[in-house]
Design a protein around this motif. Structure first.
Motif, mmCIF file in Angstrom:
data_model
loop_
_atom_site.group_PDB
_atom_site.id
_atom_site.type_symbol
_atom_site.label_atom_id
_atom_site.label_comp_id
_atom_site.label_asym_id
_atom_site.label_seq_id
_atom_site.Cartn_x
_atom_site.Cartn_y
_atom_site.Cartn_z
ATOM 1 N N VAL A 61 -35.614 -33.361 -12.763
ATOM 2 C CA VAL A 61 -34.702 -32.348 -13.302
ATOM 3 C C VAL A 61 -34.018 -32.837 -14.565
ATOM 4 O O VAL A 61 -33.949 -32.134 -15.576
ATOM 5 N N PHE A 62 -33.520 -34.075 -14.540
ATOM 6 C CA PHE A 62 -32.761 -34.583 -15.687
ATOM 7 C C PHE A 62 -33.661 -34.969 -16.860
ATOM 8 O O PHE A 62 -33.177 -35.133 -17.976
ATOM 9 N N LYS A 63 -34.947 -35.129 -16.610
ATOM 10 C CA LYS A 63 -35.876 -35.373 -17.715
ATOM 11 C C LYS A 63 -36.196 -34.098 -18.485
ATOM 12 O O LYS A 63 -36.735 -34.162 -19.584
ATOM 13 N N ASN A 64 -35.869 -32.985 -17.889
ATOM 14 C CA ASN A 64 -36.173 -31.707 -18.518
ATOM 15 C C ASN A 64 -35.130 -31.385 -19.586
ATOM 16 O O ASN A 64 -33.949 -31.197 -19.277
ATOM 17 N N THR A 91 -32.092 -28.630 -8.616
ATOM 18 C CA THR A 91 -31.399 -27.905 -9.677
ATOM 19 C C THR A 91 -30.199 -27.151 -9.125
ATOM 20 O O THR A 91 -29.144 -27.067 -9.763
ATOM 21 N N MET A 92 -30.315 -26.603 -7.919
ATOM 22 C CA MET A 92 -29.191 -25.924 -7.286
ATOM 23 C C MET A 92 -28.033 -26.876 -7.072
ATOM 24 O O MET A 92 -26.858 -26.528 -7.311
ATOM 25 N N VAL A 93 -28.324 -28.093 -6.637
ATOM 26 C CA VAL A 93 -27.269 -29.080 -6.419
ATOM 27 C C VAL A 93 -26.600 -29.452 -7.738
ATOM 28 O O VAL A 93 -25.365 -29.523 -7.838
ATOM 29 N N VAL A 94 -27.413 -29.694 -8.760
ATOM 30 C CA VAL A 94 -26.872 -30.071 -10.075
ATOM 31 C C VAL A 94 -25.987 -28.953 -10.636
ATOM 32 O O VAL A 94 -24.951 -29.210 -11.249
ATOM 33 N N ALA A 95 -26.366 -27.709 -10.403
ATOM 34 C CA ALA A 95 -25.611 -26.577 -10.930
ATOM 35 C C ALA A 95 -24.329 -26.317 -10.154
ATOM 36 O O ALA A 95 -23.393 -25.729 -10.692
ATOM 37 N N THR A 96 -24.278 -26.760 -8.902
ATOM 38 C CA THR A 96 -23.141 -26.434 -8.036
ATOM 39 C C THR A 96 -22.080 -27.523 -7.985
ATOM 40 O O THR A 96 -20.874 -27.229 -7.974
#
Length: 291
Positions: free
Chosen positions: A64-67, A261-266
Motif C-alpha cells: 500500500v505504501f509503495k503505491n 488501505t481501509m486501516v490506513v484510511a481510518t
C-alpha cells in the motif's frame, strides 16, 4: 430491602452484559479488518481468521505504501481536512456571532432561511451545474468552499455565544475594539470547547468524505484517500486491483490490499479523537442543551 438490593444488582449486571455485547458488536468488525490486513493475503483467502493473524505479514502495508497514488491521496486528504476545518470553523463562528447579536437587522429572516436549508436542498444536478459555472470542478477548492458553512453548526455556535457574559464585549468596546477584534480576541478564546466540537465534527466529515472526489473530481492527483479506497473496493472483485494499484508479490491479494488501505484510511482520525473527546462532550452539551 434485601430483595430490592438484589433486584438492583441483577439489573446492573444485565446492563453490563448488554453494554459488553454492544461494545463487542461495535469493535469486533474493526478488529477483524485489522487482523486480516496483518495476515498474508493468500493465506487469508482460506478463511478461518477470527481473533489473531495466522500468518503474520506486513507485505500488505508495504504494498500500500509503495503505491504513489495512495500517498498522493493521503496528502490531499490531510490538506483538505486541515484547511477545510480551519475555514469552516472560522467562517461559521463569525456568522454565528453576528446572528447572535439581537440588534442585527433581519436576524429572524436569516434564521428562518437557514432553518429551511437544513431540510431542503437544490439537489445534486443543480449543485453540479453551479460548481461547473463557478469553475470549481477538478480543483482543490471544490472540497473547501461548498463546506465553508453549516447552519447546524451555526446553531451550536450561536447558542454557546449567548452564554458568554455581555460584560466581556462591553469592556472590549470601551477599550476601543471593533466587532471583528472582539470576535477574534475575546469570543474565540473563551469558546474553545465549542470550537473543538465543531472542529471534530467537520474534520471527521472532511476526512471521511469520498463523494465529492467521485462526482466533482476526475484528476487522480486531487482525489482524497476515501475516494481512492472507494475505487479499490469497486475493483476488489477482480485481480485488476493487484496489478493496477499495486503490482506485487504472490502473497498479496486484492482483498488484503483493500483491508490494509481501509486501516490506513481510518486510523489517523481514530487517533485524533481521544485528544478532542473532553472538549467534544463539554462543547456539545453547552452548545446544544442550554438556552
Amino acid at each position: 430491602m434485601q430483595t430490592r438490593l438484589r433486584s438492583e444488582k441483577l439489573f446492573d449486571w444485565f446492563n453490563m452484559l448488554v453494554m459488553l455485547l454492544i461494545c463487542f458488536a461495535t469493535l469486533y468488525p474493526v478488529w477483524y479488518v485489522l487482523i486480516n490486513s496483518l495476515n498474508e493475503g493468500t493465506d487469508a483467502m482460506r478463511g478461518g481468521i477470527y481473533w489473531f493473524p495466522r500468518a503474520f505479514s506486513l507485505e500488505n502495508y508495504t504494498t500500500v505504501f509503495k503505491n504513489d497514488g495512495l500517498m498522493t491521496a493521503f496528502s490531499v486528504t490531510v490538506a483538505k481536512t486541515v484547511v477545510g476545518t480551519l475555514i469552516h470553523v472560522f467562517f461559521t463562528a463569525m456568522v454565528a456571532y453576528a446572528i447572535s447579536q439581537k440588534e442585527l437587522v433581519g436576524r429572524k429572516l436569516y434564521l428562518i432561511v437557514g432553518t429551511i436549508t437544513m431540510f431542503f436542498s437544490g439537489g445534486l444536478i443543480p449543485q453540479y451545474l453551479l460548481f461547473r459555472d463557478l469553475q470549481l470542478l477538478d480543483t482543490f477548492w471544490v472540497y473547501i468552499l461548498p463546506a465553508m458553512f453549516s447552519f447546524f453548526d451555526l446553531i451550536i455556535f450561536m447558542t454557546f455565544f449567548r452564554e458568554i457574559p455581555y460584560g466581556l464585549e462591553e469592556a472590549a468596546k470601551i477599550d476601543g475594539a471593533n466587532d471583528f477584534s472582539i470576535f477574534v480576541r475575546v469570543i474565540i478564546p473563551v469558546s474553545m470547547p465549542v470550537v473543538a466540537t465543531i472542529s471534530l465534527f467537520h474534520g471527521v466529515y472532511q476526512w471521511n468524505d469520498y463523494f465529492a472526489g467521485v462526482i466533482y473530481v476526475n484528476n487522480p492527483d486531487l482525489q482524497p484517500i476515501q475516494t481512492f479506497l472507494y475505487r479499490i473496493v469497486a475493483l476488489s472483485g477482480s485481480n485488476q486491483i493487484v496489478s493496477t494499484v499495486t503490482g506485487v508479490t504472490k502473497t498479496v491479494t486484492s482483498q488484503s490490499v483493500k483491508l490494509a488501505t481501509m486501516v490506513v484510511a481510518t486510523l489517523p482520525i481514530v487517533f485524533v479523537y481521544p485528544f478532542l473527546q473532553k472538549y467534544f462532550v463539554k462543547g456539545f452539551m453547552i452548545g446544544s442543551m442550554k438556552e
